[in-house]
Design a protein around this motif. Structure first.
Motif, PDB file in Angstrom:
ATOM      1  N   LEU A 133       0.764  -1.137  -0.020  1.00 14.75           N
ATOM      2  CA  LEU A 133      -0.004   0.057  -0.002  1.00 14.75           C
ATOM      3  C   LEU A 133       0.848   1.331   0.128  1.00 14.75           C
ATOM      4  N   GLU A 134       1.749   1.616   0.889  1.00 10.63           N
ATOM      5  CA  GLU A 134       2.728   2.315   0.738  1.00 10.63           C
ATOM      6  C   GLU A 134       3.320   2.819  -0.611  1.00 10.63           C
ATOM      7  N   VAL A 135       3.730   1.776  -0.990  1.00  7.18           N
ATOM      8  CA  VAL A 135       4.281   2.127  -2.717  1.00  7.18           C
ATOM      9  C   VAL A 135       3.372   2.584  -3.515  1.00  7.18           C
ATOM     10  N   VAL A 136       2.235   2.167  -3.469  1.00  6.97           N
ATOM     11  CA  VAL A 136       1.225   2.666  -4.341  1.00  6.97           C
ATOM     12  C   VAL A 136       0.654   4.078  -4.017  1.00  6.97           C
ATOM     13  N   LEU A 137       0.409   4.329  -2.717  1.00  9.26           N
ATOM     14  CA  LEU A 137       0.027   5.610  -2.085  1.00  9.26           C
ATOM     15  C   LEU A 137       0.993   6.608  -2.480  1.00  9.26           C
ATOM     16  N   LYS A 138       2.189   6.279  -2.510  1.00 10.45           N
ATOM     17  CA  LYS A 138       3.263   7.385  -2.732  1.00 10.45           C
ATOM     18  C   LYS A 138       3.393   7.806  -4.049  1.00 10.45           C
ATOM     19  N   ALA A 139       2.897   7.054  -5.116  1.00 16.24           N
ATOM     20  CA  ALA A 139       3.052   7.351  -6.620  1.00 16.24           C
ATOM     21  C   ALA A 139       1.728   7.918  -6.852  1.00 16.24           C
ATOM     22  N   LEU A 140       0.534   7.819  -5.910  1.00 11.56           N
ATOM     23  CA  LEU A 140      -0.831   8.461  -6.346  1.00 11.56           C
ATOM     24  C   LEU A 140      -0.745  10.036  -6.573  1.00 11.56           C
ATOM     25  N   PRO A 141      -1.233  10.445  -7.701  1.00 14.83           N
ATOM     26  CA  PRO A 141      -1.071  12.032  -7.530  1.00 14.83           C
ATOM     27  C   PRO A 141      -2.097  12.777  -6.533  1.00 14.83           C
ATOM     28  N   ASP A 142      -1.700  13.647  -6.052  1.00 24.27           N
ATOM     29  CA  ASP A 142      -2.589  14.428  -4.660  1.00 24.27           C
ATOM     30  C   ASP A 142      -3.661  14.785  -5.159  1.00 24.27           C
ATOM     31  N   ASP A 143      -4.264  15.275  -6.476  1.00 24.57           N
ATOM     32  CA  ASP A 143      -5.253  15.673  -6.639  1.00 24.57           C
ATOM     33  C   ASP A 143      -6.280  14.532  -7.120  1.00 24.57           C
ATOM     34  N   GLN A 144      -6.152  13.347  -6.708  1.00 22.42           N
ATOM     35  CA  GLN A 144      -7.237  12.499  -7.318  1.00 22.42           C
ATOM     36  C   GLN A 144      -8.136  12.222  -6.188  1.00 22.42           C
ATOM     37  N   PRO A 145      -9.449  12.187  -6.510  1.00 26.25           N
ATOM     38  CA  PRO A 145     -10.658  12.105  -5.541  1.00 26.25           C
ATOM     39  C   PRO A 145     -10.653  10.506  -4.918  1.00 26.25           C
ATOM     40  N   ALA A 146     -11.047  10.476  -3.577  1.00 25.96           N
ATOM     41  CA  ALA A 146     -11.168   9.096  -3.182  1.00 25.96           C
ATOM     42  C   ALA A 146     -11.881   8.157  -4.250  1.00 25.96           C
ATOM     43  N   LEU A 147     -13.039   8.547  -4.581  1.00 20.99           N
ATOM     44  CA  LEU A 147     -13.913   7.609  -5.616  1.00 20.99           C
ATOM     45  C   LEU A 147     -13.195   7.399  -6.716  1.00 20.99           C
ATOM     46  N   VAL A 148     -12.254   8.133  -7.162  1.00 19.79           N
ATOM     47  CA  VAL A 148     -11.475   7.812  -8.506  1.00 19.79           C
ATOM     48  C   VAL A 148     -10.329   6.542  -8.261  1.00 19.79           C
ATOM     49  N   VAL A 149      -9.886   7.007  -6.931  1.00 21.83           N
ATOM     50  CA  VAL A 149      -8.970   5.920  -6.395  1.00 21.83           C
ATOM     51  C   VAL A 149      -9.648   4.588  -6.239  1.00 21.83           C
ATOM     52  N   ALA A 150     -10.673   4.600  -5.593  1.00 21.55           N
ATOM     53  CA  ALA A 150     -11.568   3.222  -5.067  1.00 21.55           C
ATOM     54  C   ALA A 150     -11.766   2.451  -6.440  1.00 21.55           C
ATOM     55  N   ALA A 151     -12.265   3.225  -7.507  1.00 21.50           N
ATOM     56  CA  ALA A 151     -12.510   2.737  -8.561  1.00 21.50           C
ATOM     57  C   ALA A 151     -11.542   2.141  -9.323  1.00 21.50           C
ATOM     58  N   PHE A 152     -10.458   2.739  -9.176  1.00 23.38           N
ATOM     59  CA  PHE A 152      -8.987   2.125  -9.872  1.00 23.38           C
ATOM     60  C   PHE A 152      -8.671   1.091  -9.290  1.00 23.38           C
ATOM     61  N   MET A 153      -8.704   1.072  -8.017  1.00 22.97           N
ATOM     62  CA  MET A 153      -8.435  -0.276  -7.107  1.00 22.97           C
ATOM     63  C   MET A 153      -9.135  -1.432  -7.178  1.00 22.97           C
ATOM     64  N   SER A 154     -10.573  -1.173  -7.766  1.00 19.92           N
ATOM     65  CA  SER A 154     -11.338  -2.202  -7.779  1.00 19.92           C
ATOM     66  C   SER A 154     -11.758  -2.722  -9.468  1.00 19.92           C
ATOM     67  N   THR A 155     -11.123  -2.100 -10.234  1.00 18.43           N
ATOM     68  CA  THR A 155     -11.209  -2.243 -11.818  1.00 18.43           C
ATOM     69  C   THR A 155     -10.224  -3.140 -12.423  1.00 18.43           C
TER      70      THR A 155
END
Length: 193
Positions: A133-155
């Motif tokens: 998780l830490e590796v993934v979150l470190k690469a996550l752009p700061d401007d992404q809403p929680a809904l977008v991230v959740a959709a990505f993680m479950s698609t």
């Protein structure tokens, strides 16, 4: 209506009563966007001209058209209902509340504030966090809403294959897949193709 809705919520595994869920939907609808936005207001005159020249329709939604926001509002309500509070996350991980807040501040957990911190459930696995998780979150752009991230993680992603089938990033990480592969994909969220 509420009995049918409660049956649907139970089938989906959501532990919330119908009235509480409808309140979540109403809150999500209010926060996500105005009821009938005029897309042209988001652009300058030059931008509007360029967009309409290539065939985009910037007129407001007509009353007889389906509301495009419905799916997003429902998804946001489900995400919010399944999210953990700081206290719930602390119990899940067997740590003090302050450790959860510290992890949020360091970017080792993700969440949003809604009267208090809400942490999406996709990042937890059993009594721990999702492997890598830490590796993934470190690469996550700061401007992404929680809904977008959740959709990505479950698609399912074509670049993450388990047993000849595309896997979701969550499945990939749970199966011991390389978190750097998910990090490379998550880093592109919000960028044009």
């Amino acid at each position: 209506m509420s009995v049918a809705l409660e049956n649907i919520l139970a089938k989906a595994g959501l532990k919330v009563d119908a009235n509480e869920f409808l309140t979540l939907v109403e809150d999500a609808a209010r926060r996500l966007s105005p009821p009938n936005p005029d897309p042209s207001h988001y652009f300058s005159a030059d931008q509007r001209a360029a967009l309409t020249d290539v065939g985009l329709d910037l007129s407001p939604r007509r009353e007889d058209e389906p509301d495009f926001r419905a799916r997003t509002v429902a998804a946001h309500a489900v995400l919010a209902e399944g999210a953990l509070s700081v206290n719930e996350a602390a119990k899940t991980l067997g740590v003090d509340d302050s450790r959860i807040r510290h992890r949020l501040k360091e970017g080792r957990l993700t969440g949003w504030k809604d009267g208090g911190w809400r942490l999406p459930a996709w990042q937890f696995a059993g009594s721990g966090v999702l492997p890598g998780l830490e590796v993934v979150l470190k690469a996550l752009p700061d401007d992404q809403p929680a809904l977008v991230v959740a959709a990505f993680m479950s698609t399912p992603q074509p670049d993450l294959v388990i047993n000849d089938h595309p896997a979701t990033p969550r499945q990939w990480l749970l199966s011991g897949g390389d978190p750097d592969q998910v990090a490379r994909l998550v880093a592109t969220l919000g960028t044009p193709l």
